[in-house]
Design a protein around this motif. Structure first.
Motif, PDB file in Angstrom:
ATOM      1  N   ALA A 145       0.825  -1.216   0.000  1.00 24.66           N
ATOM      2  CA  ALA A 145       0.000   0.000   0.000  1.00 24.66           C
ATOM      3  C   ALA A 145       0.853   1.258   0.000  1.00 24.66           C
ATOM      4  N   ASP A 146       2.010   1.220   0.675  1.00 25.37           N
ATOM      5  CA  ASP A 146       2.834   2.423   0.753  1.00 25.37           C
ATOM      6  C   ASP A 146       3.465   2.780  -0.579  1.00 25.37           C
ATOM      7  N   THR A 180       1.715   2.026  -3.547  1.00 27.35           N
ATOM      8  CA  THR A 180       0.630   2.027  -4.530  1.00 27.35           C
ATOM      9  C   THR A 180       0.255   3.451  -4.917  1.00 27.35           C
ATOM     10  N   ARG A 181       0.311   3.734  -6.214  1.00 26.37           N
ATOM     11  CA  ARG A 181       0.013   5.068  -6.716  1.00 26.37           C
ATOM     12  C   ARG A 181      -1.210   5.102  -7.631  1.00 26.37           C
ATOM     13  N   HIS A 182      -1.687   3.937  -8.065  1.00 25.17           N
ATOM     14  CA  HIS A 182      -2.765   3.899  -9.049  1.00 25.17           C
ATOM     15  C   HIS A 182      -3.431   2.529  -8.982  1.00 25.17           C
ATOM     16  N   VAL A 183      -4.661   2.458  -9.486  1.00 26.13           N
ATOM     17  CA  VAL A 183      -5.415   1.204  -9.492  1.00 26.13           C
ATOM     18  C   VAL A 183      -6.016   0.999 -10.880  1.00 26.13           C
ATOM     19  N   HIS A 184      -5.824  -0.205 -11.432  1.00 25.54           N
ATOM     20  CA  HIS A 184      -6.463  -0.605 -12.679  1.00 25.54           C
ATOM     21  C   HIS A 184      -7.596  -1.579 -12.372  1.00 25.54           C
ATOM     22  N   ILE A 185      -8.724  -1.364 -13.012  1.00 29.62           N
ATOM     23  CA  ILE A 185      -9.924  -2.156 -12.736  1.00 29.62           C
ATOM     24  C   ILE A 185     -10.310  -2.995 -13.951  1.00 29.62           C
ATOM     25  N   ARG A 186     -10.424  -4.288 -13.703  1.00 33.57           N
ATOM     26  CA  ARG A 186     -11.009  -5.256 -14.631  1.00 33.57           C
ATOM     27  C   ARG A 186     -11.240  -6.508 -13.798  1.00 33.57           C
ATOM     28  N   ASP A 187     -12.189  -7.333 -14.157  1.00 33.92           N
ATOM     29  CA  ASP A 187     -12.428  -8.555 -13.400  1.00 33.92           C
ATOM     30  C   ASP A 187     -11.568  -9.676 -13.964  1.00 33.92           C
ATOM     31  N   HIS A 233      -6.522   1.510   3.868  1.00 31.66           N
ATOM     32  CA  HIS A 233      -5.113   1.841   3.671  1.00 31.66           C
ATOM     33  C   HIS A 233      -4.907   3.308   3.298  1.00 31.66           C
ATOM     34  N   GLY A 234      -5.994   4.069   3.229  1.00 31.52           N
ATOM     35  CA  GLY A 234      -5.872   5.494   2.980  1.00 31.52           C
ATOM     36  C   GLY A 234      -5.629   5.871   1.537  1.00 31.52           C
ATOM     37  N   TYR A 235      -5.898   4.963   0.605  1.00 31.65           N
ATOM     38  CA  TYR A 235      -5.707   5.295  -0.812  1.00 31.65           C
ATOM     39  C   TYR A 235      -6.868   6.160  -1.286  1.00 31.65           C
ATOM     40  N   ASP A 236      -6.563   7.360  -1.800  1.00 31.49           N
ATOM     41  CA  ASP A 236      -7.613   8.262  -2.266  1.00 31.49           C
ATOM     42  C   ASP A 236      -7.391   8.678  -3.718  1.00 31.49           C
ATOM     43  N   VAL A 258     -18.408   0.475  -9.472  1.00 28.72           N
ATOM     44  CA  VAL A 258     -17.240   0.746  -8.631  1.00 28.72           C
ATOM     45  C   VAL A 258     -17.477   1.978  -7.757  1.00 28.72           C
ATOM     46  N   SER A 259     -18.094   3.014  -8.323  1.00 34.36           N
ATOM     47  CA  SER A 259     -18.372   4.234  -7.569  1.00 34.36           C
ATOM     48  C   SER A 259     -19.239   3.945  -6.357  1.00 34.36           C
ATOM     49  N   ALA A 260     -20.247   3.090  -6.525  1.00 28.66           N
ATOM     50  CA  ALA A 260     -21.135   2.747  -5.415  1.00 28.66           C
ATOM     51  C   ALA A 260     -20.362   2.049  -4.302  1.00 28.66           C
ATOM     52  N   ARG A 261     -19.438   1.186  -4.672  1.00 23.96           N
ATOM     53  CA  ARG A 261     -18.664   0.474  -3.661  1.00 23.96           C
ATOM     54  C   ARG A 261     -17.676   1.394  -2.948  1.00 23.96           C
ATOM     55  N   LEU A 262     -17.135   2.363  -3.653  1.00 28.95           N
ATOM     56  CA  LEU A 262     -16.268   3.337  -3.001  1.00 28.95           C
ATOM     57  C   LEU A 262     -17.044   4.144  -1.963  1.00 28.95           C
ATOM     58  N   GLU A 263     -18.265   4.493  -2.289  1.00 28.76           N
ATOM     59  CA  GLU A 263     -19.087   5.283  -1.360  1.00 28.76           C
ATOM     60  C   GLU A 263     -19.395   4.492  -0.097  1.00 28.76           C
ATOM     61  N   VAL A 264     -19.785   3.238  -0.268  1.00 28.58           N
ATOM     62  CA  VAL A 264     -20.077   2.395   0.897  1.00 28.58           C
ATOM     63  C   VAL A 264     -18.814   2.181   1.731  1.00 28.58           C
ATOM     64  N   ALA A 265     -17.689   1.919   1.066  1.00 27.57           N
ATOM     65  CA  ALA A 265     -16.449   1.664   1.781  1.00 27.57           C
ATOM     66  C   ALA A 265     -15.990   2.881   2.570  1.00 27.57           C
ATOM     67  N   ALA A 266     -16.164   4.068   2.011  1.00 30.98           N
ATOM     68  CA  ALA A 266     -15.756   5.281   2.714  1.00 30.98           C
ATOM     69  C   ALA A 266     -16.532   5.425   4.025  1.00 30.98           C
ATOM     70  N   SER A 267     -17.804   5.092   3.987  1.00 27.21           N
ATOM     71  CA  SER A 267     -18.614   5.163   5.182  1.00 27.21           C
ATOM     72  C   SER A 267     -18.224   4.070   6.183  1.00 27.21           C
ATOM     73  N   THR A 268     -18.030   2.866   5.666  1.00 26.09           N
ATOM     74  CA  THR A 268     -17.693   1.733   6.539  1.00 26.09           C
ATOM     75  C   THR A 268     -16.347   1.918   7.212  1.00 26.09           C
ATOM     76  N   ALA A 269     -15.405   2.494   6.478  1.00 25.84           N
ATOM     77  CA  ALA A 269     -14.047   2.681   7.018  1.00 25.84           C
ATOM     78  C   ALA A 269     -13.939   3.946   7.857  1.00 25.84           C
ATOM     79  N   GLY A 270     -15.047   4.596   8.151  1.00 17.70           N
ATOM     80  CA  GLY A 270     -15.012   5.754   9.018  1.00 17.70           C
ATOM     81  C   GLY A 270     -14.738   7.039   8.311  1.00 17.70           C
ATOM     82  N   GLY A 271     -15.150   7.123   7.024  1.00 17.29           N
ATOM     83  CA  GLY A 271     -15.022   8.374   6.298  1.00 17.29           C
ATOM     84  C   GLY A 271     -13.719   8.557   5.571  1.00 17.29           C
ATOM     85  N   VAL A 272     -12.853   7.534   5.495  1.00 17.28           N
ATOM     86  CA  VAL A 272     -11.622   7.635   4.735  1.00 17.28           C
ATOM     87  C   VAL A 272     -11.952   7.700   3.267  1.00 17.28           C
ATOM     88  N   ARG A 273     -11.443   8.724   2.560  1.00 17.94           N
ATOM     89  CA  ARG A 273     -11.742   8.888   1.143  1.00 17.94           C
ATOM     90  C   ARG A 273     -10.444   9.051   0.370  1.00 17.94           C
TER      91      ARG A 273
END
Length: 285
Positions: free
Chosen positions: A202-203, A205-212, A239-242, A270-285
Motif C-alpha cells: 500500500a505504501d 501504490t500510486r494507481h489502481v487498474h480495474i477489470r475482473d 489503507h488510505g488510498y484516495d 465501482v463508484s457505489a462500492r467506493l461510497e459504501v467503503a468510505a462510510s464503513t471505514a469511518g469516512g476515509v476517502r
C-alpha cells in the motif's frame, strides 16, 4: 448511481476506436479523466514508432477533448533482455518521447511493465530482476527531471513479475520514487487478492487498474469474475488510498459496440462500492 470523480476510463477500453472517437465516447459517458493507452499490440492510440510530430498530434487530440490524464500507460521494450549500445539509445529516445507526451497532456506519471511477456527469465530470476530495476531506475531519473512520476505494473500476469512474491522482489530493488500499480485483474489471475497486495504494498501504490478476472484469466468484465470489489474498495479506504481507479476493460465477454456503455455501468458499480467503503471505514476517502 453517479460516477465518482475518482473513477476514470483507460482508452484501452475503447482501443477498437481511433483516439478522437474513443475520447468522445468516454466524455459522453460522463468520465472526466483517462489513462492513455500506449501499448503496442494492445492499443495503438499512441504510435509505437513515436516521433515529435506524433507526440504533438496525440497531445493536441487529448487536450481538445477536455479530459484530464492521470497516466500514460506505455512500453519501451523487454526490460529484462540485455541490449547493445544502439538498443539502449533507442529505448532512451522512446522513453523521452513518452515522457514528453505525458508532460504535454498534463499526466502525473508514465506507467511501464516489468519485463518481457514470459514468466521465464532470460538469464536467471535474480539477474533479470536486477536488469529490470536498472532500466526502470534510468527512466525514473528522466521522469523526475520533468516533474513526472514513474509507476511499474507489477504483478502483471503475462510478464516476468507475475505474482506478489516476484513483484515484491522487484520493488525491493527500486528507488522509493517509483510507485506500483494495483491492477486487480493481474493480482487475481496470479492467485492472490487486492487486499493481500495492499497489505504488502500500500505504501508504494500510486494507481489502481480495474477489470475482473479469474485465476489465469484477466479478460472478464466487472462482475463476471472472482474479484471482490466490495473488499477492494474497503481495503483501499482502510489503507488510505484516495487516488484514481482506472477502468481498463480489455475484456472478451463484451462486444465492441457495447464497450462504452459497459464502461459506464462498471464505473457506476465501482463508484457505489467506493461510497459504501468510505462510510464503513469511518469516512476515509
Amino acid at each position: 448511481m453517479s460516477l465518482s470523480p475518482r473513477v476514470i476510463c483507460s482508452t484501452i477500453t475503447l482501443r477498437y476506436l481511433p483516439l478522437g472517437a474513443a475520447l468522445r465516447e468516454i466524455a459522453q459517458r460522463g468520465f472526466a479523466g483517462i489513462d492513455l493507452g500506449a501499448l503496442p499490440g494492445v492499443c495503438d492510440h499512441v504510435p509505437y514508432d513515436l516521433t515529435p510530430y506524433a507526440v504533438a498530434e496525440v497531445a493536441s487530440t487529448i487536450l481538445d477533448s477536455g479530459l484530464s490524464v492521470v497516466s500514460v500507460n506505455g512500453d519501451v521494450g523487454d526490460l529484462n533482455v540485455p541490449m547493445d549500445a544502439a538498443g539502449a539509445a533507442a529505448r532512451a529516445r522512446h522513453a523521452d518521447l513518452l515522457l514528453e507526451l505525458a508532460t504535454r497532456v498534463g499526466a502525473r506519471a508514465l506507467v511501464l511493465p516489468n519485463g518481457r511477456l514470459d514468466h521465464a527469465p532470460v538469464r536467471d530470476l535474480e539477474s533479470d530482476l536486477d536488469l529490470v530495476a536498472a532500466e526502470l531506475s534510468r527512466v525514473d531519473e528522466r521522469a523526475r527531471d520533468r516533474g513526472l512520476e514513474l509507476w511499474v505494473e507489477a504483478p502483471h500476469w503475462f510478464r516476468l513479475a507475475y505474482d506478489l512474491d516476484r513483484s515484491g522482489a522487484l520493488l525491493e530493488r527500486l528507488p522509493a520514487s517509483i510507485g506500483v500499480v494495483c491492477d486487480v485483474s493481474h493480482i487475481t489471475a496470479g492467485g492472490s487478492t487486492p487486499r493481500h497486495f495492499l497489505d504488502r504494498f500500500a505504501d508504494r501504490t500510486r494507481h489502481v487498474h480495474i477489470r475482473d478476472a479469474a485465476v489465469g484469466d484477466i479478460h472478464r468484465s466487472v462482475g463476471r469474475g472472482d474479484v471482490d470489489f466490495d473488499d477492494l474498495a474497503l481495503s483501499l479506504a482502510q489503507h488510505g488510498y484516495d487516488g484514481a481507479l482506472s477502468l481498463e476493460l480489455e475484456t472478451r465477454d463484451v462486444s465492441d459496440d457495447e464497450r462504452a456503455d459497459a464502461a459506464l455501468t462498471a464505473g457506476q458499480f465501482v463508484s457505489a462500492r467506493l461510497e459504501v467503503a468510505a462510510s464503513t471505514a469511518g469516512g476515509v476517502r
